[in-house]
Scaffold this motif. Structure first.
Motif, PDB file in Angstrom:
ATOM      1  N   GLY A 163     -36.447  13.937  30.299  1.00  0.00           N
ATOM      2  CA  GLY A 163     -36.101  13.590  28.925  1.00  0.00           C
ATOM      3  C   GLY A 163     -34.831  14.270  28.427  1.00  0.00           C
ATOM      4  O   GLY A 163     -34.046  13.671  27.693  1.00  0.00           O
ATOM      5  N   GLU A 164     -34.636  15.523  28.830  1.00  0.00           N
ATOM      6  CA  GLU A 164     -33.423  16.231  28.395  1.00  0.00           C
ATOM      7  C   GLU A 164     -32.168  15.551  28.942  1.00  0.00           C
ATOM      8  O   GLU A 164     -31.143  15.484  28.264  1.00  0.00           O
ATOM      9  N   SER A 165     -32.269  15.078  30.188  1.00  0.00           N
ATOM     10  CA  SER A 165     -31.120  14.372  30.780  1.00  0.00           C
ATOM     11  C   SER A 165     -30.829  13.090  30.016  1.00  0.00           C
ATOM     12  O   SER A 165     -29.665  12.742  29.779  1.00  0.00           O
ATOM     13  N   VAL A 166     -31.903  12.384  29.641  1.00  0.00           N
ATOM     14  CA  VAL A 166     -31.713  11.143  28.875  1.00  0.00           C
ATOM     15  C   VAL A 166     -31.020  11.464  27.545  1.00  0.00           C
ATOM     16  O   VAL A 166     -30.118  10.745  27.107  1.00  0.00           O
ATOM     17  N   GLN A 167     -31.420  12.576  26.937  1.00  0.00           N
ATOM     18  CA  GLN A 167     -30.804  12.959  25.660  1.00  0.00           C
ATOM     19  C   GLN A 167     -29.297  13.174  25.811  1.00  0.00           C
ATOM     20  O   GLN A 167     -28.514  12.805  24.935  1.00  0.00           O
ATOM     21  N   VAL A 168     -28.898  13.791  26.925  1.00  0.00           N
ATOM     22  CA  VAL A 168     -27.461  13.996  27.159  1.00  0.00           C
ATOM     23  C   VAL A 168     -26.749  12.642  27.225  1.00  0.00           C
ATOM     24  O   VAL A 168     -25.681  12.452  26.629  1.00  0.00           O
ATOM     25  N   LEU A 169     -27.372  11.689  27.921  1.00  0.00           N
ATOM     26  CA  LEU A 169     -26.769  10.355  28.015  1.00  0.00           C
ATOM     27  C   LEU A 169     -26.632   9.729  26.625  1.00  0.00           C
ATOM     28  O   LEU A 169     -25.608   9.121  26.296  1.00  0.00           O
ATOM     29  N   LEU A 170     -27.665   9.902  25.802  1.00  0.00           N
ATOM     30  CA  LEU A 170     -27.618   9.331  24.452  1.00  0.00           C
ATOM     31  C   LEU A 170     -26.519  10.004  23.630  1.00  0.00           C
ATOM     32  O   LEU A 170     -25.755   9.328  22.939  1.00  0.00           O
ATOM     33  N   ASP A 171     -26.406  11.323  23.749  1.00  0.00           N
ATOM     34  CA  ASP A 171     -25.354  12.057  23.017  1.00  0.00           C
ATOM     35  C   ASP A 171     -23.964  11.599  23.445  1.00  0.00           C
ATOM     36  O   ASP A 171     -23.008  11.670  22.680  1.00  0.00           O
ATOM     37  N   ARG A 172     -23.870  11.188  24.702  1.00  0.00           N
ATOM     38  CA  ARG A 172     -22.568  10.747  25.230  1.00  0.00           C
ATOM     39  C   ARG A 172     -22.346   9.246  25.036  1.00  0.00           C
ATOM     40  O   ARG A 172     -21.408   8.677  25.602  1.00  0.00           O
ATOM     41  N   ASN A 173     -23.235   8.601  24.300  1.00  0.00           N
ATOM     42  CA  ASN A 173     -23.173   7.131  24.134  1.00  0.00           C
ATOM     43  C   ASN A 173     -23.246   6.390  25.468  1.00  0.00           C
ATOM     44  O   ASN A 173     -22.582   5.380  25.672  1.00  0.00           O
ATOM     45  N   LEU A 174     -24.057   6.939  26.373  1.00  0.00           N
ATOM     46  CA  LEU A 174     -24.243   6.290  27.676  1.00  0.00           C
ATOM     47  C   LEU A 174     -25.647   5.700  27.816  1.00  0.00           C
ATOM     48  O   LEU A 174     -26.103   5.415  28.918  1.00  0.00           O
ATOM     49  N   GLY A 175     -26.308   5.512  26.687  1.00  0.00           N
ATOM     50  CA  GLY A 175     -27.670   4.972  26.705  1.00  0.00           C
ATOM     51  C   GLY A 175     -27.763   3.603  27.359  1.00  0.00           C
ATOM     52  O   GLY A 175     -28.811   3.237  27.895  1.00  0.00           O
ATOM     53  N   ASN A 176     -26.657   2.881  27.360  1.00  0.00           N
ATOM     54  CA  ASN A 176     -26.641   1.557  27.985  1.00  0.00           C
ATOM     55  C   ASN A 176     -26.928   1.607  29.480  1.00  0.00           C
ATOM     56  O   ASN A 176     -27.443   0.639  30.037  1.00  0.00           O
ATOM     57  N   LEU A 177     -26.584   2.715  30.094  1.00  0.00           N
ATOM     58  CA  LEU A 177     -26.852   2.860  31.532  1.00  0.00           C
ATOM     59  C   LEU A 177     -28.345   2.769  31.812  1.00  0.00           C
ATOM     60  O   LEU A 177     -28.756   2.458  32.921  1.00  0.00           O
ATOM     61  N   LEU A 178     -29.145   3.067  30.784  1.00  0.00           N
ATOM     62  CA  LEU A 178     -30.604   2.994  30.931  1.00  0.00           C
ATOM     63  C   LEU A 178     -31.194   1.865  30.084  1.00  0.00           C
ATOM     64  O   LEU A 178     -32.406   1.776  29.932  1.00  0.00           O
ATOM     65  N   HIS A 179     -30.344   1.062  29.490  1.00  0.00           N
ATOM     66  CA  HIS A 179     -30.778  -0.024  28.593  1.00  0.00           C
ATOM     67  C   HIS A 179     -31.612   0.506  27.426  1.00  0.00           C
ATOM     68  O   HIS A 179     -32.585  -0.125  27.008  1.00  0.00           O
ATOM     69  N   VAL A 180     -31.229   1.652  26.903  1.00  0.00           N
ATOM     70  CA  VAL A 180     -31.989   2.230  25.790  1.00  0.00           C
ATOM     71  C   VAL A 180     -31.602   1.523  24.495  1.00  0.00           C
ATOM     72  O   VAL A 180     -30.418   1.414  24.162  1.00  0.00           O
TER      73      VAL A 180
END
Ligand SMILES: [Zn+2]
Length: 672
Positions: A458-475
């Motif tokens: 989950g912490e890794s996912v949060q980093v992706l979200l902070d970096r606006n990379l949520g699309n890589l996970l289709h969030v």
């Protein structure tokens, strides 16, 4: 090949007797000891930092024994017990030596522990090491008090006036210690203060080791310098650069020599030891790489069979092979000068396992060439991670060891891979936790996620979200639900069967972190394997998922005290095996919880180590790739010798069955 037994030994120069020397020599012969590392000024006999004359008393006492040991082919090493000093314990620096002591993060001033940038201490330490070198030890060790933390009861250092001046110079403005510390820990983007602190801590230790190396090799060019280490996550908090530090200490033409910590000073449950072995011992070894020499720390504080059985001691020594150790440092006896105690039967135990550890070293485990899931770690994480409250220095500790202990216990073949801003990986299976991804640039993260099979927390996912990379996970949307807030209570793998249990449940309430509830974009390729439920069986949201058929998400962070303890259950193990199987074949053992599996890249060698008290009658190995041969040799210890058994392996549906048992605490090698 010889697996080096180094006995750490306290000789009290004031009370030593010829009878004690005789017992030592006898023990060395019977226990097949190769090297004796004499303590100097250790623990109970420590009397603050010593003057030149006081140090000479110790060396003069050691010299006659060095000669006797040499006569029977045994080398002498030295283990001076102090560099900075472990803790004050009522002492003050002798004014004749007269260096400045450190000040911790709260402003407490040490009385006997050195400031690691103090010029007088640096000169003193280098000169003292040159003095130790005068007896030409085989290895000359630096204790693990050579660090910026764990100087009880004081906290992280150094914030003395001299250090504050150094920090302020780099900062270009004047801040008080309290202002500087507050900025260091401040939530959000890491500050210049944090970087300045870590850079200084990193650099000053490298300089210190270089000064020691120069001084020692001028006197004894043949001596190897060696460093004892502690917890790698705490070393990140002092900015440790493993490669540069150990190279500075080694000097030209010498190997990097380390004593990784073995995390059991007393006997603990072997499966608990197995988790910590991954988190501390394997990660430390990985940072140094397979070219380093490892002599891990076997310690039985307070000593004697009352705190650790001989069986557990032997198990620890043998499993040192799992990091490719060349030997071991044995701290079996106290540091007060009692000398050897024959009634504990250590010599017999050591002699008994020696042929086997020698044999394991013949086919040394290649740390940098292992197959399986690569758990990523980064020595620079404390530079980039973000704190939440900014109150405690512990918030700067990386959370990168969770996958290592979990996957190791789950019997997946793993390796630990240190990464940096140049790392590029393709077609690997990687496991990432904590804020490691903050160390990397967006395009590097994108490439890692696109080109590999990836396990994320989950912490890794949060980093992706902070970096606006949520699309890589289709969030589409994600929100944290703190643990024990009357929301999530358990996870349920709807539609799946593990261990014959349909829709198995795993707690989300106890010994677990917070839950990141992720909602995925509609029509995206996301296969959700488990869901969060509340205590009245209402479904709340997604938990474990496979995204784009190659990214697995475990959307949790860690409990501050218990880490990922909640995940250590065979339901999660089975679920993860099935999820990975749905993507591509990976190496793991079936039905052998807490047995570690390590496999060489080319499939020529494998190591199995049973970290439990249960024995297994048969070995079942789910294969990532076809075996290089169906004929192999199993190497195991039987009595006091080595037994090599030729075996034929049956493979069916990608699972190798080996009709050979694995006893409790047993380690075996399979050679193809
Ligand atoms: Zn200082």
């Amino acid at each position: 090949m010889t697996f080096i037994y180094t006995l750490r030994y306290m000789l009290d120069p004031r009370t030593n007797t010829p009878a004690k020397d005789e017992k030592l020599i006898d023990f060395v012969k019977k226990g097949r000891i190769d090297d004796v590392a004499f303590f100097i000024n250790g623990e109970e006999l420590n009397h603050s930092h010593l003057t030149k004359a006081e140090t000479q008393v110790w060396l003069d006492a050691i010299k006659p024994l060095q000669k006797k040991l040499s006569d029977i082919g045994v080398t002498t090493s030295l283990n001076p017990w102090t560099t900075i000093m472990h803790s004050d314990r009522g002492y003050r620096v002798n004014p004749e030596i007269g260096f400045n002591t450190f000040v911790d993060i709260d402003g407490n001033k040490a009385k006997d522990m050195a400031c690691p940038a103090d010029p007088t201490w640096r000169k003193y330490l280098a000169a003292t090491y040159a003095q130790y070198a005068s007896i030409h030890p085989r290895r000359l060790w630096l204790e693990d008090d050579f660090r910026h933390y764990n100087h009880t009861p004081l906290k992280l250092m150094c914030f003395c006036d001299y250090h504050m001046q150094l920090y302020n110079e780099k900062l270009g403005k004047k801040e008080t210690r309290a202002e500087f510390v507050k900025k260091m820990l401040q939530p959000g983007k890491p500050t210049k203060e944090r970087q300045i602190y870590l850079d200084q801590a990193r650099q000053e230790m490298i300089e210190n080791e270089h000064l020691i190396e120069q001084a020692v090799h001028e006197v004894s060019p043949e001596t190897d310098l060696a460093q004892m280490t502690s917890y790698p996550d705490w070393h990140a908090l002092e900015g440790r650069d493993w490669e540069k530090l150990f190279k500075a200490l080694a000097g030209e033409g010498h190997p990097k020599v380390a004593r990784p910590h073995l995390p059991a000073y007393n006997e603990v449950a072997p499966l608990a030891y197995g988790r910590n072995f991954e988190e501390y011992t394997r990660i430390t070894a990985a940072f140094l790489g397979e070219n380093a020499e490892f002599y891990p720390e076997l310690e039985s504080y307070m000593y004697s069979p009352l705190v650790k059985s001989n069986a557990f001691t032997a198990f620890q020594i043998i499993t040192a092979a799992l990091i490719g150790s060349q030997g071991i440092l044995l701290n079996l006896y106290d540091m007060m000068g009692n000398g050897i105690n024959e009634s504990w039967h250590y010599a017999e135990m050591l002699a008994d396992i020696k042929p086997f550890v020698n044999q394991l070293l013949e086919n040394r485990l290649p740390l940098d060439h292992l197959r399986g899931i690569k758990v990523l770690v980064d020595q620079d994480s404390s530079y980039h991670l973000q704190t939440t409250a900014g109150k405690n220095v512990e918030e700067l500790l990386p959370h990168e060891k969770n996958w290592a202990s979990l996957l190791g216990a789950f019997s997946f073949a793993t390796s630990i891979l240190p990464v940096n801003q140049k790392t590029s990986l393709e077609n690997e299976i990687i496991a990432v936790s904590g804020q490691l991804l903050r160390n990397l640039a967006n395009d590097q993260i994108t490439a890692l996620l696109k080109k590999n099979l990836v396990l994320l927390d989950g912490e890794s996912v949060q980093v992706l979200l902070d970096r606006n990379l949520g699309n890589l996970l289709h969030v589409k949307n994600a929100e944290w639900h703190p643990v024990r807030t009357n929301y999530q209570s358990f996870e349920q793998a709807d539609g799946h069967i593990v261990d014959g249990v349909k829709n198995p449940r795993i707690t989300m309430l106890q010994h677990t972190g917070n839950y990141l509830k992720i909602e995925y974009q509609p029509q995206s390729d996301v296969n959700v394997w488990s869901f969060a439920y509340n205590s009245i069986d209402e479904k709340l949201g997604n938990v474990m998922a496979v995204i784009d058929q190659h990214i697995i998400v475990l959307p949790m962070d860690q409990d501050p005290r218990h880490g990922w303890d909640s995940q250590f259950i065979t339901y999660k193990q089975g679920l993860l095996q099935q999820m990975l199987d749905s993507i591509k074949p990976v190496d793991y053992l079936i039905g052998m919880p807490n047995v570690k599996l390590l496999v060489e890249n080319d499939g020529q060698k494998a190591w199995l180590a049973n970290f439990t008290l249960d024995g297994y009658q048969q070995i079942k190995w789910h294969l990532a790739a076809p075996l290089v041969s169906n004929e192999a040799t199993i190497v195991r210890k039987v009595g006091n010798s080595v037994k090599k058994t030729k075996i034929h392996i049956n493979v069916e549906n990608g699972i190798a069955s080996i009709d050979e048992p694995l006893a409790p605490l047993e380690t075996i090698q399979i050679l193809f």
